[in-house]
Scaffold this motif. Structure first.
Motif, PDB file in Angstrom:
ATOM      1  N   ASP A   1       0.889  -1.162   0.000  1.00  0.00           N
ATOM      2  CA  ASP A   1       0.000   0.000   0.000  1.00  0.00           C
ATOM      3  C   ASP A   1       0.928   1.213   0.000  1.00  0.00           C
ATOM      4  OD1 ASP A   1      -1.518   2.260   0.810  1.00  0.00           O
ATOM      5  OD2 ASP A   1      -3.024   0.965   1.720  1.00  0.00           O
ATOM      6  N   ARG A   2       1.114   1.836  -1.136  1.00  0.00           N
ATOM      7  CA  ARG A   2       2.143   2.864  -1.295  1.00  0.00           C
ATOM      8  C   ARG A   2       1.912   4.062  -0.370  1.00  0.00           C
ATOM      9  NH1 ARG A   2       4.470   0.764  -5.986  1.00  0.00           N
ATOM     10  NH2 ARG A   2       2.967  -0.465  -7.166  1.00  0.00           N
ATOM     11  N   THR A   3       0.671   4.482  -0.240  1.00  0.00           N
ATOM     12  CA  THR A   3       0.374   5.636   0.614  1.00  0.00           C
ATOM     13  C   THR A   3       0.695   5.340   2.072  1.00  0.00           C
ATOM     14  OG1 THR A   3      -1.398   6.334  -0.892  1.00  0.00           O
ATOM     15  CG2 THR A   3      -1.433   7.241   1.346  1.00  0.00           C
ATOM     16  N   GLU A   4       0.293   4.179   2.541  1.00  0.00           N
ATOM     17  CA  GLU A   4       0.548   3.803   3.934  1.00  0.00           C
ATOM     18  C   GLU A   4       2.046   3.675   4.198  1.00  0.00           C
ATOM     19  OE1 GLU A   4      -0.533   0.125   6.997  1.00  0.00           O
ATOM     20  OE2 GLU A   4      -1.672   0.385   5.136  1.00  0.00           O
ATOM     21  N   ALA A   5       2.777   3.061   3.249  1.00  0.00           N
ATOM     22  CA  ALA A   5       4.218   2.887   3.430  1.00  0.00           C
ATOM     23  C   ALA A   5       4.932   4.238   3.444  1.00  0.00           C
ATOM     24  CB  ALA A   5       4.773   2.007   2.313  1.00  0.00           C
ATOM     25  N   LYS A   6       4.540   5.165   2.565  1.00  0.00           N
ATOM     26  CA  LYS A   6       5.172   6.492   2.532  1.00  0.00           C
ATOM     27  C   LYS A   6       4.889   7.254   3.817  1.00  0.00           C
ATOM     28  CE  LYS A   6       5.162   7.272  -2.476  1.00  0.00           C
ATOM     29  NZ  LYS A   6       4.642   8.132  -3.569  1.00  0.00           N
ATOM     30  N   THR A   7       3.689   7.115   4.352  1.00  0.00           N
ATOM     31  CA  THR A   7       3.330   7.782   5.607  1.00  0.00           C
ATOM     32  C   THR A   7       4.199   7.272   6.744  1.00  0.00           C
ATOM     33  OG1 THR A   7       1.039   8.037   4.856  1.00  0.00           O
ATOM     34  CG2 THR A   7       1.451   8.235   7.223  1.00  0.00           C
ATOM     35  N   ALA A   8       4.443   5.969   6.761  1.00  0.00           N
ATOM     36  CA  ALA A   8       5.295   5.390   7.811  1.00  0.00           C
ATOM     37  C   ALA A   8       6.727   5.903   7.688  1.00  0.00           C
ATOM     38  CB  ALA A   8       5.254   3.869   7.709  1.00  0.00           C
ATOM     39  N   VAL A   9       7.247   5.990   6.469  1.00  0.00           N
ATOM     40  CA  VAL A   9       8.617   6.473   6.261  1.00  0.00           C
ATOM     41  C   VAL A   9       8.745   7.931   6.701  1.00  0.00           C
ATOM     42  CG1 VAL A   9      10.344   7.024   4.498  1.00  0.00           C
ATOM     43  CG2 VAL A   9       9.125   4.839   4.417  1.00  0.00           C
ATOM     44  N   ALA A  10       7.708   8.739   6.467  1.00  0.00           N
ATOM     45  CA  ALA A  10       7.759  10.163   6.809  1.00  0.00           C
ATOM     46  C   ALA A  10       7.914  10.402   8.302  1.00  0.00           C
ATOM     47  CB  ALA A  10       6.495  10.854   6.299  1.00  0.00           C
ATOM     48  N   THR A  11       7.541   9.432   9.140  1.00  0.00           N
ATOM     49  CA  THR A  11       7.605   9.614  10.599  1.00  0.00           C
ATOM     50  C   THR A  11       8.997   9.378  11.162  1.00  0.00           C
ATOM     51  OG1 THR A  11       7.052   7.289  11.050  1.00  0.00           O
ATOM     52  CG2 THR A  11       5.213   8.827  10.783  1.00  0.00           C
ATOM     53  N   LEU A  12       9.925   8.874  10.352  1.00  0.00           N
ATOM     54  CA  LEU A  12      11.237   8.483  10.872  1.00  0.00           C
ATOM     55  C   LEU A  12      12.098   9.693  11.219  1.00  0.00           C
ATOM     56  CD1 LEU A  12      12.109   5.541   8.428  1.00  0.00           C
ATOM     57  CD2 LEU A  12      11.310   5.391  10.791  1.00  0.00           C
ATOM     58  N   SER A  13      12.824   9.561  12.324  1.00  0.00           N
ATOM     59  CA  SER A  13      13.755  10.596  12.751  1.00  0.00           C
ATOM     60  C   SER A  13      14.999   9.928  13.334  1.00  0.00           C
ATOM     61  CB  SER A  13      13.101  11.490  13.808  1.00  0.00           C
ATOM     62  OG  SER A  13      14.015  12.462  14.282  1.00  0.00           O
ATOM     63  N   PRO A  14      16.219  10.343  12.929  1.00  0.00           N
ATOM     64  CA  PRO A  14      17.449   9.719  13.438  1.00  0.00           C
ATOM     65  C   PRO A  14      17.495   9.750  14.953  1.00  0.00           C
ATOM     66  CG  PRO A  14      17.927  11.180  11.592  1.00  0.00           C
ATOM     67  CD  PRO A  14      16.492  11.411  11.961  1.00  0.00           C
ATOM     68  N   THR A  15      17.804   8.580  15.551  1.00  0.00           N
ATOM     69  CA  THR A  15      17.649   8.475  17.003  1.00  0.00           C
ATOM     70  C   THR A  15      18.842   7.844  17.710  1.00  0.00           C
ATOM     71  OG1 THR A  15      15.254   8.307  16.729  1.00  0.00           O
ATOM     72  CG2 THR A  15      16.155   7.600  18.844  1.00  0.00           C
ATOM     73  N   GLY A  16      19.062   6.521  17.510  1.00  0.00           N
ATOM     74  CA  GLY A  16      19.922   5.815  18.455  1.00  0.00           C
ATOM     75  C   GLY A  16      21.094   5.051  17.901  1.00  0.00           C
ATOM     76  N   TRP A  17      21.165   3.764  18.291  1.00  0.00           N
ATOM     77  CA  TRP A  17      22.305   2.897  18.040  1.00  0.00           C
ATOM     78  C   TRP A  17      22.238   2.289  16.635  1.00  0.00           C
ATOM     79  CZ3 TRP A  17      25.903   1.494  22.105  1.00  0.00           C
ATOM     80  CH2 TRP A  17      25.654   2.164  23.305  1.00  0.00           C
TER      81      TRP A  17
END
Length: 424
Positions: A113-129
């Motif tokens: 589901d391209r829209t759902e997958a793109k929405t999930a990717v947009a939430t990413l922010s560099p964080t940890g290990w």
């Protein structure tokens, strides 16, 4: 005149070469492509703190990865099931034990589901290990089930920070399962240590390593790997050879994988009927540091220990794979016995002379890929010794004769024209 005669001779040679190529018997495929099965891809993205660095086309590494992922999601073939897994995306603390568990499935491996997958990717922010090893183990679980190709695409900008779990050893364990899973790695703005680790991960499973320094390069490479997963493949079957022929597994035509210790011999059995031909090939790969000067030997032996035929190959460190093959044609029976004759058991022995470098682990064994093909043999035993040409000899002979006569005729015409020119 000399030039035209050379041209005629060259044409004759070309025709002869074409005849030889046409006359070679076509080898049957060792297995049928699993084109009907659904290919699966798991994109594993490093979301550790270092992905904030701004050194890719004026933006951060994370921004480049997001842009590339959005374009890849748009271009993913409909028949590919795709998932996205992250590492280092959720825990920003300093506890290594907790940080090394930080891997999660951002989008499950499924019909996209391209829209759902793109929405999930947009939430990413560099964080940890950077728990690459644990992420690969989880990614292998994400791809379980099904008969299609399975591919993990790892994108990272740094080496693993969760020692002693070595991601290269994790990749070898995945390869040792014999489930046909490939890991491809991409390094963002790589350094020497990261390049070495990501290359080792890829090589352990027959994958590829690519260094990336621009967004368009990342997009193109990930697209290429996803498209490759959709190509029909022959899925190898895991088997386990024995220390002697009497205990060896009996193999049918197909592609097989196994593991072989350094300097070890592995045995397999193949049944060959009268009038059939056995074609076998083997590749043994060095998935870790080995000493130069090594070789691989493949022997076909009777159950009584008599060698029938062998193939061997040697290496000197320029390549990390040694491959060889052999052919054995069992002649037709001359008697008129109506009873179906019993097949002959041919024992295949695979031996390698690889040796480990100092401090290198010898387990698990080296990856071995064996192709077995039992096909209808040539009509006459003499065909086997005819450089593989079979009944194409008559065609080759006819073309050579025609070329010879054409050359003589061309030479006679050329001499006649010169004689007429001198007379006039």
């Amino acid at each position: 005149m000399i030039r035209t005669q050379r041209l005629a001779a060259g044409v004759c040679a070309l025709l002869a070469a074409l005849a030889a190529g046409l006359a070679f018997p076509v080898a049957a495929s060792a297995g049928e492509p699993t084109g009907e099965a659904t290919p699966k891809v798991d994109l594993v993205l490093d979301v550790s703190g270092s992905m904030r660095t701004r050194d890719i086309d004026g933006g951060t590494r994370m921004a480049a990865a997001k842009q590339a992922f959005n374009e890849v999601l748009d271009a993913t073939p409909e028949e590919v099931q795709l998932g996205i897994r992250t590492l280092g995306a959720n825990y920003a603390g300093n506890d290594q034990k907790t940080g090394c568990k930080d891997t999660a499935q951002l989008y499950p491996v499924s019909t996209l589901d391209r829209t759902e997958a793109k929405t999930a990717v947009a939430t990413l922010s560099p964080t940890g290990w950077t728990p690459i090893g644990p992420a690969l183990l989880k990614a292998a679980d994400d791809l379980e089930g099904g008969d299609g190709s399975k591919r993990i695409v790892l994108i990272s900008d740094g080496e693993d920070t969760c020692a002693p779990l070595d991601p290269c050893e994790v990749a070898r364990e995945i390869a040792a399962k014999g489930i046909g899973m490939t890991i491809d790695t991409l390094g963002l703005v790589p350094n020497t240590k990261m390049r070495k680790q990501l290359s080792c991960i890829a090589e352990a499973t027959g994958g590829t390593y690519t260094s990336v320094e621009h967004t368009d390069e990342l997009t193109d490479k990930v697209n290429q790997l996803v498209d490759r997963a959709a190509d029909p493949v022959v899925t190898p079957v895991a088997t386990e050879g024995a220390a002697q022929c009497t205990d060896a597994p009996t193999l049918k035509s197909g592609l097989y994988t196994d593991r072989e210790e350094f300097g070890q011999a592995r045995w397999y059995r193949v049944e060959v009927m009268a009038g059939q031909e056995l074609r076998a090939s083997v590749s043994v790969a060095a998935d870790r540091s080995v000493n130069p000067d090594y070789g691989t030997l493949l022997r076909a032996v009777t159950v009584h220990g008599r060698e029938i035929v062998r193939g061997e190959a040697a290496g000197n460190g320029r390549t990390d794979v040694a491959s060889t093959g052999l052919r054995y044609a069992k002649p037709e029976r001359d008697d008129d016995d109506s009873d179906k004759p019993a097949p002959e058991t041919v024992c295949l022995q695979v031996t390698n002379s690889f040796s480990a470098s100092s401090g290198v682990k010898t387990t698990p064994g080296l990856p071995l890929e064996l192709t077995v093909d039992v096909v209808d043999g040539p009509s006459h035993s003499s065909d086997v010794a005819s450089f593989g040409l079979g009944r194409g000899w008559w065609l080759l002979g006819a073309l050579v004769l025609v070329g010879f006569l054409a050359g003589l005729l061309w030479g006679w015409v050329s001499r006649w024209r010169i004689a007429v020119w001198r007379t006039n």
